[in-house]
Design a protein around this motif. Structure first.
Motif, PDB file in Angstrom:
ATOM      1  N   VAL A  61       0.826  -1.209   0.000  1.00 12.13           N
ATOM      2  CA  VAL A  61       0.000   0.000   0.000  1.00 12.13           C
ATOM      3  C   VAL A  61       0.860   1.258   0.000  1.00 12.13           C
ATOM      4  CG1 VAL A  61      -1.770   1.301   1.264  1.00 12.13           C
ATOM      5  CG2 VAL A  61      -1.887  -1.199   1.140  1.00 12.13           C
ATOM      6  N   CYS A  62       1.768   1.387   0.990  1.00 14.94           N
ATOM      7  CA  CYS A  62       2.567   2.621   1.097  1.00 14.94           C
ATOM      8  C   CYS A  62       3.987   2.475   0.542  1.00 14.94           C
ATOM      9  CB  CYS A  62       2.610   3.111   2.546  1.00 14.94           C
ATOM     10  SG  CYS A  62       3.620   2.086   3.658  1.00 14.94           S
ATOM     11  N   CYS A  63       4.363   1.264   0.170  1.00 16.14           N
ATOM     12  CA  CYS A  63       5.663   0.972  -0.461  1.00 16.14           C
ATOM     13  C   CYS A  63       6.869   1.187   0.442  1.00 16.14           C
ATOM     14  CB  CYS A  63       5.842   1.763  -1.762  1.00 16.14           C
ATOM     15  SG  CYS A  63       4.567   1.400  -2.977  1.00 16.14           S
ATOM     16  N   ARG A  64       6.661   1.352   1.731  1.00 15.84           N
ATOM     17  CA  ARG A  64       7.795   1.512   2.647  1.00 15.84           C
ATOM     18  C   ARG A  64       8.279   0.141   3.097  1.00 15.84           C
ATOM     19  NH1 ARG A  64       6.526   6.131   6.833  1.00 15.84           N
ATOM     20  NH2 ARG A  64       8.762   5.895   7.178  1.00 15.84           N
ATOM     21  N   PRO A  65       9.565   0.001   3.435  1.00 16.30           N
ATOM     22  CA  PRO A  65      10.110  -1.311   3.796  1.00 16.30           C
ATOM     23  C   PRO A  65       9.641  -1.783   5.178  1.00 16.30           C
ATOM     24  CG  PRO A  65      11.791   0.374   4.027  1.00 16.30           C
ATOM     25  CD  PRO A  65      10.601   1.038   3.414  1.00 16.30           C
ATOM     26  N   ILE A  66       9.368  -3.097   5.253  1.00 11.92           N
ATOM     27  CA  ILE A  66       8.938  -3.736   6.488  1.00 11.92           C
ATOM     28  C   ILE A  66       9.886  -4.893   6.773  1.00 11.92           C
ATOM     29  CG2 ILE A  66       7.078  -4.978   7.666  1.00 11.92           C
ATOM     30  CD1 ILE A  66       5.166  -3.741   5.563  1.00 11.92           C
ATOM     31  N   GLN A  67      10.435  -4.915   7.977  1.00 14.12           N
ATOM     32  CA  GLN A  67      11.259  -6.046   8.391  1.00 14.12           C
ATOM     33  C   GLN A  67      10.346  -7.073   9.032  1.00 14.12           C
ATOM     34  OE1 GLN A  67      15.100  -5.456  10.312  1.00 14.12           O
ATOM     35  NE2 GLN A  67      14.491  -6.954  11.859  1.00 14.12           N
ATOM     36  N   LEU A  68      10.377  -8.306   8.510  1.00 14.52           N
ATOM     37  CA  LEU A  68       9.565  -9.389   9.043  1.00 14.52           C
ATOM     38  C   LEU A  68      10.461 -10.371   9.779  1.00 14.52           C
ATOM     39  CD1 LEU A  68       7.299 -10.139   5.951  1.00 14.52           C
ATOM     40  CD2 LEU A  68       6.796  -8.667   7.906  1.00 14.52           C
ATOM     41  N   ASN A  69      10.207 -10.541  11.067  1.00 20.23           N
ATOM     42  CA  ASN A  69      10.917 -11.533  11.875  1.00 20.23           C
ATOM     43  C   ASN A  69       9.976 -12.724  12.000  1.00 20.23           C
ATOM     44  OD1 ASN A  69      13.224  -9.860  12.483  1.00 20.23           O
ATOM     45  ND2 ASN A  69      11.824  -8.671  13.744  1.00 20.23           N
ATOM     46  N   VAL A  70      10.339 -13.821  11.334  1.00 18.19           N
ATOM     47  CA  VAL A  70       9.466 -14.978  11.202  1.00 18.19           C
ATOM     48  C   VAL A  70       9.938 -16.108  12.112  1.00 18.19           C
ATOM     49  CG1 VAL A  70       8.553 -16.686   9.589  1.00 18.19           C
ATOM     50  CG2 VAL A  70       9.003 -14.353   8.801  1.00 18.19           C
ATOM     51  N   SER A  71       9.005 -16.649  12.885  1.00 17.45           N
ATOM     52  CA  SER A  71       9.255 -17.834  13.693  1.00 17.45           C
ATOM     53  C   SER A  71       8.414 -18.959  13.088  1.00 17.45           C
ATOM     54  CB  SER A  71       8.869 -17.591  15.148  1.00 17.45           C
ATOM     55  OG  SER A  71       9.003 -18.775  15.899  1.00 17.45           O
ATOM     56  N   CYS A  72       9.076 -20.015  12.567  1.00 17.12           N
ATOM     57  CA  CYS A  72       8.335 -21.063  11.876  1.00 17.12           C
ATOM     58  C   CYS A  72       9.123 -22.362  11.836  1.00 17.12           C
ATOM     59  CB  CYS A  72       8.018 -20.621  10.447  1.00 17.12           C
ATOM     60  SG  CYS A  72       9.478 -20.401   9.415  1.00 17.12           S
ATOM     61  N   GLU A  73       8.429 -23.392  11.394  1.00 13.16           N
ATOM     62  CA  GLU A  73       9.062 -24.659  11.041  1.00 13.16           C
ATOM     63  C   GLU A  73       8.400 -25.066   9.733  1.00 13.16           C
ATOM     64  OE1 GLU A  73       6.491 -28.002  13.427  1.00 13.16           O
ATOM     65  OE2 GLU A  73       8.192 -27.115  14.454  1.00 13.16           O
ATOM     66  N   PRO A  74       8.965 -25.989   8.978  1.00 16.68           N
ATOM     67  CA  PRO A  74       8.390 -26.330   7.675  1.00 16.68           C
ATOM     68  C   PRO A  74       6.890 -26.622   7.746  1.00 16.68           C
ATOM     69  CG  PRO A  74      10.533 -27.347   7.892  1.00 16.68           C
ATOM     70  CD  PRO A  74      10.203 -26.735   9.233  1.00 16.68           C
ATOM     71  N   GLY A  75       6.120 -25.814   6.997  1.00 13.45           N
ATOM     72  CA  GLY A  75       4.673 -25.992   6.925  1.00 13.45           C
ATOM     73  C   GLY A  75       3.863 -25.259   7.965  1.00 13.45           C
ATOM     74  N   GLU A  76       4.499 -24.575   8.924  1.00 19.79           N
ATOM     75  CA  GLU A  76       3.749 -23.896   9.993  1.00 19.79           C
ATOM     76  C   GLU A  76       4.449 -22.608  10.418  1.00 19.79           C
ATOM     77  OE1 GLU A  76       1.767 -24.847  14.339  1.00 19.79           O
ATOM     78  OE2 GLU A  76       2.976 -26.372  13.363  1.00 19.79           O
ATOM     79  N   VAL A  77       3.673 -21.522  10.489  1.00 22.42           N
ATOM     80  CA  VAL A  77       4.172 -20.237  10.978  1.00 22.42           C
ATOM     81  C   VAL A  77       3.675 -20.062  12.402  1.00 22.42           C
ATOM     82  CG1 VAL A  77       4.077 -17.729  10.697  1.00 22.42           C
ATOM     83  CG2 VAL A  77       4.238 -19.192   8.688  1.00 22.42           C
ATOM     84  N   PHE A  78       4.600 -19.808  13.333  1.00 24.71           N
ATOM     85  CA  PHE A  78       4.229 -19.565  14.729  1.00 24.71           C
ATOM     86  C   PHE A  78       3.936 -18.087  14.958  1.00 24.71           C
ATOM     87  CE2 PHE A  78       7.162 -23.272  15.005  1.00 24.71           C
ATOM     88  CZ  PHE A  78       6.194 -24.225  15.229  1.00 24.71           C
ATOM     89  N   SER A  79       4.790 -17.206  14.415  1.00 24.63           N
ATOM     90  CA  SER A  79       4.558 -15.772  14.546  1.00 24.63           C
ATOM     91  C   SER A  79       5.335 -15.026  13.472  1.00 24.63           C
ATOM     92  CB  SER A  79       4.981 -15.271  15.934  1.00 24.63           C
ATOM     93  OG  SER A  79       6.375 -15.351  16.085  1.00 24.63           O
ATOM     94  N   VAL A  80       4.816 -13.832  13.140  1.00 21.97           N
ATOM     95  CA  VAL A  80       5.490 -12.911  12.233  1.00 21.97           C
ATOM     96  C   VAL A  80       5.438 -11.552  12.902  1.00 21.97           C
ATOM     97  CG1 VAL A  80       5.554 -11.852   9.965  1.00 21.97           C
ATOM     98  CG2 VAL A  80       4.789 -14.217  10.206  1.00 21.97           C
ATOM     99  N   GLU A  81       6.591 -10.987  13.212  1.00 19.39           N
ATOM    100  CA  GLU A  81       6.655  -9.657  13.807  1.00 19.39           C
ATOM    101  C   GLU A  81       7.086  -8.674  12.727  1.00 19.39           C
ATOM    102  OE1 GLU A  81       8.961  -7.188  17.342  1.00 19.39           O
ATOM    103  OE2 GLU A  81       9.422  -9.296  17.013  1.00 19.39           O
ATOM    104  N   ALA A  82       6.261  -7.666  12.499  1.00 20.69           N
ATOM    105  CA  ALA A  82       6.537  -6.656  11.477  1.00 20.69           C
ATOM    106  C   ALA A  82       6.997  -5.365  12.132  1.00 20.69           C
ATOM    107  CB  ALA A  82       5.289  -6.393  10.641  1.00 20.69           C
ATOM    108  N   THR A  83       8.194  -4.888  11.745  1.00 22.02           N
ATOM    109  CA  THR A  83       8.740  -3.637  12.260  1.00 22.02           C
ATOM    110  C   THR A  83       9.190  -2.779  11.099  1.00 22.02           C
ATOM    111  OG1 THR A  83      10.945  -4.616  12.532  1.00 22.02           O
ATOM    112  CG2 THR A  83       9.482  -4.675  14.445  1.00 22.02           C
ATOM    113  N   ALA A  84       9.341  -1.476  11.355  1.00 18.54           N
ATOM    114  CA  ALA A  84       9.814  -0.561  10.312  1.00 18.54           C
ATOM    115  C   ALA A  84      11.197  -1.003   9.860  1.00 18.54           C
ATOM    116  CB  ALA A  84       9.847   0.867  10.842  1.00 18.54           C
ATOM    117  N   GLY A  85      11.370  -1.154   8.546  1.00 19.72           N
ATOM    118  CA  GLY A  85      12.623  -1.673   7.981  1.00 19.72           C
ATOM    119  C   GLY A  85      13.633  -0.638   7.661  1.00 19.72           C
TER     120      GLY A  85
END
Length: 85
Positions: A61-85
């Motif tokens: 939408v706004c085209c600004r960068p987002i840093q995604l910190n992903v906690s997962c294992e194959p086939g499952e996402v536990f959490s995604v934390e989005a912070t200003a990149g």
């Protein structure tokens, strides 16, 4: 913002999240992300084959960068934390 809503793309033939004999597990999982800049919520495909990882993508939408910190294992996402990149 931290979101855990996710959906596995592609189902296994046995209807579970775990493949049976001769089946493969899909590693792309759809997750909701909220942009830390504009607040818009959008869907992103998370590659869970890498395990826990950090990546940067632009808000659709706004085209600004987002840093995604992903906690997962194959086939499952536990959490995604989005912070200003």
């Amino acid at each position: 913002a931290c979101f855990t809503a996710s959906r596995i793309y592609g189902a296994t033939r046995n209807g579970s999240n775990f493949p049976g004999p001769g089946e493969r597990m899909d590693i792309l999982v759809e997750s909701e992300i909220q942009c830390p800049h504009c607040g818009e919520i959008y869907q992103a495909m998370i590659d869970t084959s890498q395990g826990d990882h950090t990546t940067i993508e632009d808000c659709p939408v706004c085209c600004r960068p987002i840093q995604l910190n992903v906690s997962c294992e194959p086939g499952e996402v536990f959490s995604v934390e989005a912070t200003a990149g």
